[in-house]
Design a protein around this motif. Structure first.
Motif, PDB file in Angstrom:
ATOM      1  N   GLY A   9       0.853  -1.190   0.000  1.00 52.84           N
ATOM      2  CA  GLY A   9       0.000   0.000   0.000  1.00 52.84           C
ATOM      3  C   GLY A   9       0.885   1.236   0.000  1.00 52.84           C
ATOM      4  N   TYR A  10       0.350   2.333   0.500  1.00 50.63           N
ATOM      5  CA  TYR A  10       1.102   3.594   0.523  1.00 50.63           C
ATOM      6  C   TYR A  10       2.453   3.398   1.207  1.00 50.63           C
ATOM      7  N   VAL A  11       2.419   2.830   2.398  1.00 47.79           N
ATOM      8  CA  VAL A  11       3.654   2.718   3.179  1.00 47.79           C
ATOM      9  C   VAL A  11       4.582   1.649   2.602  1.00 47.79           C
ATOM     10  N   ASP A  30       2.419  -8.788  -1.864  1.00 46.71           N
ATOM     11  CA  ASP A  30       1.056  -8.436  -1.449  1.00 46.71           C
ATOM     12  C   ASP A  30       0.163  -9.616  -1.810  1.00 46.71           C
ATOM     13  N   ASN A  31      -0.887  -9.832  -1.019  1.00 52.61           N
ATOM     14  CA  ASN A  31      -1.791 -10.942  -1.361  1.00 52.61           C
ATOM     15  C   ASN A  31      -2.894 -10.515  -2.337  1.00 52.61           C
ATOM     16  N   ARG A  35      -3.216  -6.152  -7.757  1.00 54.25           N
ATOM     17  CA  ARG A  35      -2.294  -5.066  -7.411  1.00 54.25           C
ATOM     18  C   ARG A  35      -0.868  -5.431  -7.858  1.00 54.25           C
ATOM     19  N   THR A  86      -3.644  -1.771   9.539  1.00 50.56           N
ATOM     20  CA  THR A  86      -4.054  -2.047  10.925  1.00 50.56           C
ATOM     21  C   THR A  86      -5.316  -1.227  11.192  1.00 50.56           C
ATOM     22  N   GLU A 101      -1.508 -12.605  10.463  1.00 58.33           N
ATOM     23  CA  GLU A 101      -1.537 -13.506   9.299  1.00 58.33           C
ATOM     24  C   GLU A 101      -0.169 -13.508   8.606  1.00 58.33           C
ATOM     25  N   THR A 121       1.606   0.713  11.776  1.00 52.73           N
ATOM     26  CA  THR A 121       1.399   1.323  13.089  1.00 52.73           C
ATOM     27  C   THR A 121       0.691   0.299  13.981  1.00 52.73           C
ATOM     28  N   GLU A 151       6.624   4.169  10.829  1.00 57.49           N
ATOM     29  CA  GLU A 151       6.792   5.058   9.673  1.00 57.49           C
ATOM     30  C   GLU A 151       6.060   6.373   9.933  1.00 57.49           C
ATOM     31  N   GLU A 155       1.229  11.103   3.309  1.00 61.12           N
ATOM     32  CA  GLU A 155       0.787  10.960   1.928  1.00 61.12           C
ATOM     33  C   GLU A 155       0.862  12.328   1.262  1.00 61.12           C
ATOM     34  N   CYS A 263      -4.840   7.686   9.143  1.00 56.54           N
ATOM     35  CA  CYS A 263      -3.991   7.538  10.335  1.00 56.54           C
ATOM     36  C   CYS A 263      -4.543   8.213  11.591  1.00 56.54           C
ATOM     37  N   LYS A 266      -7.839   6.825  13.301  1.00 55.93           N
ATOM     38  CA  LYS A 266      -7.723   5.442  13.807  1.00 55.93           C
ATOM     39  C   LYS A 266      -6.640   5.330  14.885  1.00 55.93           C
ATOM     40  N   ARG A 330      -9.838   7.823   2.683  1.00 56.57           N
ATOM     41  CA  ARG A 330     -10.188   7.169   3.945  1.00 56.57           C
ATOM     42  C   ARG A 330     -10.469   8.231   5.022  1.00 56.57           C
TER      43      ARG A 330
END
Ligand code: NAD
Length: 441
Positions: A9-11, A30-31, A35, A86, A101, A121, A151, A155, A263, A266, A330
């Motif tokens: 993702g972004y990070v 990545d799963n 992507r 997260t 996971e 995070t 991190e 963004e 961020c 959350k 988000r």
């Protein structure tokens, strides 16, 4: 050195592409197969200035590769960075299921000593939890170390932030792991970037304390802004006067519609949860969150107070992403405010340079427009929601010919009231009394 980054993702992608730029061999895993297929072709799944070029360079120079196979990601890597999401659970606590996971996936594929790094995070105690997950799922008996390396990139300026951070935080309980981390970050070491080397729980806490502090600063100035409106003061000047004090600083002291993004909301919620679990309520963080939620409502009420009823009114919304230079929606205040305005009977014509397509899918009823002036056509008010640079130089003469009513709701305090009023617009901003309207909500 060979490393891998799990979660692109972004990070994760910025981390992988920047380490490749430092000269490290990086496998990004990545799963999400779609992507990864895109990334293999150099297509970046989100908007971030400079990332497409950096990914292309890493691929071309053979230091950056992509996979969906965790075995491949673990095999050659000496350090494995976990950068999966997260997200918040319903009670606000961080959902660690993705991290766990990944931990199980790493454990089953260990082939030798590894440094396993949480870049995501994660709340205090996660490093220890991860160690247990890996131990419990390990098939061979290989030694590994856990490191917390939170991190701090933003963004919109993620690459610059990664390449020139204010500090690098390393939480570890092994000298070997610290040495490997310092080696990886050697280019920053040479730039004299401060390194904070500490234990794992402290590193985990540094991230939450930093984000919570910044969020508190925003909610604080937003409270002051509301008071300014009621007593006839100008929050812009208050901010300036406060920010020049070096003990306070000018950053994160801009009144507006409240913070959003993936961020701050959350991380505040997760810190509050950590406090509850530890039997110590985090009162300041809780209040910052509450003030932030109220700030969004206050923006809607500010608009309603100016317009009277919102039924049948049409607004142009300029900017939808939670901040400029990203397409991240988000928890964006724009979406919440647009939805509330529509609920109260308004129509929203929206324009955003990067987030329009996704926003139109997310918010039913939002009318996507191809530029500012298209959005403004026949509207009763223009709402400047996200301060993209292109909204800082609006052509007010042209805008005035396009709108039905010349009212600018400047929710980011981009413009000077006198200038806007000079073009015949009513200017409603945050924490300042509008000269011609005397709006005080
Ligand atoms: P994101 O949602 O953009 O990316 C997460 C990625 O992880 C996705 O591509 C997803 O497919 C992948 N993933 C999930 N489960 C996986 C698994 N089991 N195996 C492999 N890949 C998996 O998230 P993000 O914004 O990059 O955030 C990641 C973490 O970094 C979060 O903890 C966040 O709080 C933190 N962080 C984010 C920012 C930011 O600005 N976005 C800044 C600092 C820290």
């Amino acid at each position: 050195m060979h490393i891998s980054v799990i979660g692109t993702g972004y990070v994760g992608l910025v981390t992988g592409a920047c380490f490749a730029e430092f000269g490290v061999n990086v496998t990004c895993m990545d799963n999400d197969a779609k992507r990864i297929a895109k990334l293999e072709k150099g297509e970046v799944p989100f908007y971030e200035p400079g990332i497409t070029e950096l990914v292309a360079k890493g691929i071309k120079e053979g230091r950056l590769s992509f996979t969906t196979d965790v075995t491949k990601a673990v095999d050659k890597a000496l350090a494995i960075f976990i950068a999966v999401g997260t997200p918040p659970r319903l009670d606000g606590s961080a959902d660690l299921s993705y991290v766990e996971e990944v931990g199980r996936g790493i454990a089953k594929n260990l082939t030798g000593y590894k440094v396993i790094v949480t870049k995501s995070t994660v709340p205090v105690g996660t490093g220890e939890k991860l160690r247990e997950v890996i131990k419990a799922n390990q098939t061979g008996k290989f030694r590994f170390d856990i490191v917390s390396n939170p991190e701090f990139l933003r963004e919109g300026s993620a690459i610059e932030d990664f390449m020139r951070p204010n500090r690098v935080v390393i939480g570890a309980d092994s000298d070997q792991a610290v040495a490997i981390m310092k080696d990886l970050y050697r280019p920053l070491y040479l730039l004299e970037t401060p390194f904070v080397v500490t234990d794992i729980p402290t590193a985990e806490m540094i991230k939450y304390a930093s984000n919570a502090f910044l969020a508190v600063k925003i909610s604080f100035i937003n409270e002051i802004a509301t008071l300014c409106e009621r007593v006839g003061a100008d929050v812009q000047m208050v901010s300036k006067g406060m920010g020049l004090d070096h003990r306070i600083g000018s950053k994160f002291l801009h009144a507006g519609p409240g913070f959003g993004g993936s961020c701050f909301p959350k991380d505040l919620a997760a810190l509050v949860q950590t406090g509850e679990r530890a039997g110590y309520p985090m009162q300041i963080a809780s209040t910052a969150s509450k003030v932030n939620a109220e700030q969004r409502v206050r923006m809607v009420e500010k608009i309603q107070k100016t317009m009277g009823s919102l039924k049948g009114k049409t607004f142009a919304m300029l900017g939808l992403s939670f901040k400029p230079n990203t397409n991240d929606l988000r928890d964006a205040p724009a979406l919440a405010i647009a939805q509330e305005l529509m609920k109260r009977g308004a129509t929203i014509r929206a324009y955003d340079p990067a987030a329009l397509e996704e926003a139109s899918r997310t918010v039913p009823g939002l009318i996507p427009c191809h530029d500012v002036y298209h959005a403004a056509e026949g509207t009763d008010g223009v709402i400047l929601m996200t301060e993209w640079n292109q909204f800082r130089t609006l052509d007010f003469e042209r805008l005035k010919k396009t709108v039905r009513q010349p009212i600018l709701f400047d929710l980011r305090n981009v413009y000077d009231s006198d200038r806007v009023v000079g073009f015949g617009f009513q200017h409603i901003s945050v924490g300042r009394v509008s000269k011609d309207s005397q709006s005080t909500l």
